[in-house]
Design a protein around this motif. Structure first.
Motif, PDB file in Angstrom:
ATOM      1  N   ILE A 285      -5.425  -7.125 -11.302  1.00 45.82           N
ATOM      2  CA  ILE A 285      -4.243  -6.405 -10.868  1.00 45.82           C
ATOM      3  C   ILE A 285      -2.728  -7.106 -11.658  1.00 45.82           C
ATOM      4  O   ILE A 285      -2.069  -6.405 -12.315  1.00 45.82           O
ATOM      5  CB  ILE A 285      -3.854  -6.334  -9.416  1.00 45.82           C
ATOM      6  CG1 ILE A 285      -4.722  -5.248  -8.901  1.00 45.82           C
ATOM      7  CG2 ILE A 285      -2.306  -5.619  -9.133  1.00 45.82           C
ATOM      8  CD1 ILE A 285      -4.403  -5.274  -7.397  1.00 45.82           C
ATOM      9  N   VAL A 286      -3.002  -8.236 -11.666  1.00 53.05           N
ATOM     10  CA  VAL A 286      -1.872  -9.188 -12.100  1.00 53.05           C
ATOM     11  C   VAL A 286      -1.806  -9.089 -13.513  1.00 53.05           C
ATOM     12  O   VAL A 286      -0.833  -8.887 -14.245  1.00 53.05           O
ATOM     13  CB  VAL A 286      -1.986 -10.682 -11.630  1.00 53.05           C
ATOM     14  CG1 VAL A 286      -1.061 -11.508 -12.586  1.00 53.05           C
ATOM     15  CG2 VAL A 286      -1.554 -10.829 -10.267  1.00 53.05           C
ATOM     16  N   SER A 287      -3.119  -9.071 -14.260  1.00 57.86           N
ATOM     17  CA  SER A 287      -3.006  -9.061 -15.605  1.00 57.86           C
ATOM     18  C   SER A 287      -2.652  -7.676 -16.174  1.00 57.86           C
ATOM     19  O   SER A 287      -1.959  -7.585 -17.104  1.00 57.86           O
ATOM     20  CB  SER A 287      -4.508  -9.675 -16.171  1.00 57.86           C
ATOM     21  OG  SER A 287      -5.011  -8.630 -16.824  1.00 57.86           O
ATOM     22  N   LEU A 288      -3.096  -6.641 -15.566  1.00 59.70           N
ATOM     23  CA  LEU A 288      -2.475  -5.355 -15.899  1.00 59.70           C
ATOM     24  C   LEU A 288      -1.140  -5.078 -15.694  1.00 59.70           C
ATOM     25  O   LEU A 288      -0.314  -4.642 -16.633  1.00 59.70           O
ATOM     26  CB  LEU A 288      -3.116  -4.289 -14.706  1.00 59.70           C
ATOM     27  CG  LEU A 288      -2.662  -2.671 -15.173  1.00 59.70           C
ATOM     28  CD1 LEU A 288      -3.485  -2.086 -16.320  1.00 59.70           C
ATOM     29  CD2 LEU A 288      -3.028  -2.046 -13.894  1.00 59.70           C
ATOM     30  N   ALA A 289      -0.575  -5.662 -14.472  1.00 60.61           N
ATOM     31  CA  ALA A 289       0.932  -5.471 -14.281  1.00 60.61           C
ATOM     32  C   ALA A 289       1.604  -6.339 -15.347  1.00 60.61           C
ATOM     33  O   ALA A 289       2.628  -5.855 -16.064  1.00 60.61           O
ATOM     34  CB  ALA A 289       1.268  -6.065 -13.181  1.00 60.61           C
ATOM     35  N   HIS A 290       1.090  -7.391 -15.960  1.00 63.44           N
ATOM     36  CA  HIS A 290       1.998  -8.471 -16.736  1.00 63.44           C
ATOM     37  C   HIS A 290       1.829  -7.647 -18.095  1.00 63.44           C
ATOM     38  O   HIS A 290       2.647  -7.532 -19.031  1.00 63.44           O
ATOM     39  CB  HIS A 290       1.402  -9.604 -16.893  1.00 63.44           C
ATOM     40  CG  HIS A 290       1.903 -10.568 -15.837  1.00 63.44           C
ATOM     41  ND1 HIS A 290       1.201 -11.633 -15.400  1.00 63.44           N
ATOM     42  CD2 HIS A 290       2.936 -10.229 -14.760  1.00 63.44           C
ATOM     43  CE1 HIS A 290       1.951 -12.424 -14.307  1.00 63.44           C
ATOM     44  NE2 HIS A 290       2.813 -11.357 -13.921  1.00 63.44           N
ATOM     45  N   SER A 291       0.754  -6.830 -18.317  1.00 67.19           N
ATOM     46  CA  SER A 291       0.427  -6.401 -19.794  1.00 67.19           C
ATOM     47  C   SER A 291       1.348  -5.142 -19.864  1.00 67.19           C
ATOM     48  O   SER A 291       1.945  -4.601 -20.876  1.00 67.19           O
ATOM     49  CB  SER A 291      -0.929  -5.840 -20.231  1.00 67.19           C
ATOM     50  OG  SER A 291      -1.460  -4.945 -19.204  1.00 67.19           O
TER      51      SER A 291
END
Ligand code: C2E
Ligand code: MG
Ligand code: MG
Ligand code: MG
Length: 287
Positions: free
Chosen positions: A231-237
């Motif tokens: 979730i964090v990596s998707l959000a940051h992207s």
């Protein structure tokens, strides 16, 4: 509760359910006068940077100081206010009050030249989202207070935006274009399509407390870690910041920090409380 008498089975009303219904009815009818009499107040809970532990803002959480029942939390009356439509004037009051408070923190920060200007998060319920006056009311409140739009974040639950069409998103888009942040509250509980995120005018994901609870063991369950990481990596992207809710322990805070979450909120840092404490907290970490 079913009870039998004289050989005939019949239903007796559950006295507890009756009492609850009477209380609910009483609270519902008391809401408008309570607003007029000023029985609502706001507590502020700090939002902190996970990187350095500094306070960067606060969420406004409404309470009702009821003359007979004492202090009631929002879960006791927001659904009732939603149901009757009183949420619109109540929500406007919360926004006005919270923005006025944030403006006063900004003025204090100017005077002290040490504390950073704090941001303010305000919750919006689905009815407020559908109300045609939302954008005008928000612009009006911001203009009258002098708070920069970039210091305001409106929180909308993920479930309120599931399946939202352009008509519903338009006011949020307008607010976002003015610089107001929109946060997706209780994220991860609403089964929304992750690809859908791209289409929403949001800049913050507030990861639901259930994820935080999964970080209590150290090391946490590997699957739980992978989910948060994803979730964090998707959000940051997508250039969204990630806030975590309900952080109660240092173990949770440290694991969520390592997983790349940006900001946190929870009892580990501070319970919701009166507004004056916020400025003191943010000054304390400025030293
Ligand atoms: P929310 O926006 O998700 O707010 C976070 C809730 O978690 C708050 O409950 C807060 O007191 C609680 N909380 C914070 N830290 C911790 C922690 O470490 N552990 C645990 N267990 N809980 C924590 P609260 O104040 O009872 O508010 C409940 C909900 O009521 C809010 O959930 C929000 O959806 C709604 N709400 C509150 N104020 C308003 C408002 O002004 N307008 C609207 N429409 N809804 C509001
Ligand atoms: Mg919230
Ligand atoms: Mg939340
Ligand atoms: Mg929540």
């Amino acid at each position: 509760r079913a009870k039998s008498a004289g050989g005939n089975r019949f239903e007796l009303a559950d006295p507890e359910a009756d009492a609850r219904a009477i209380t609910r009815h009483g609270l519902t009818t008391a809401l408008p006068a309570a607003l007029e009499r000023g029985e609502f107040f706001i507590e502020y809970q700090p939002l902190v940077h996970l990187g350095d532990g500094r306070v960067h803002g606060a969420e406004a959480l409404v309470r009702w100081s009821h003359p007979q029942h004492g202090v009631l939390g929002p879960d006791h009356f927001i659904p009732l206010a939603e149901h009757t439509g009183l949420i619109v004037p109540l929500g406007r009051w919360v926004l006005q009050e919270a923005v006025r408070q944030a403006r006063s923190w900004h003025e204090q920060a100017d005077r002290d030249r040490s504390a950073p200007p704090l941001r303010i998060n305000v919750n919006l319920s689905p009815t407020q989202l559908h109300h045609p006056g939302l954008v005008a009311d928000t612009v009006d409140v911001l203009e009258r207070s002098g708070l920069p739009p970039g210091a305001l974040c409106l929180e909308v639950t993920e479930s309120a935006l599931i399946g939202a069409d352009e008509d519903l998103l338009k006011p949020l888009r307008q607010l976002a274009e003015m610089g107001v942040d929109i946060a997706l509250d209780d994220f991860g509980t609403g089964y929304s399509n992750l690809a859908n995120l791209r289409r929403l005018p949001v800049s913050v994901l507030k990861l639901d407390r259930s994820f935080t609870q999964g970080m209590q063991q150290h090391p946490a369950d590997p699957v739980d870690r992978k989910i948060v990481e994803g979730i964090v990596s998707l959000a940051h992207s997508l250039e969204l910041a990630v806030t975590v809710e309900g952080v109660e322990t240092g173990v949770q805070a440290e694991q969520l920090r390592q997983l790349g979450c940006d900001t946190a909120q929870g009892w580990y840092y501070a319970r919701p409380g009166p507004p004056d404490r916020l400025h003191t907290l943010s000054l304390a970490d400025a030293v």
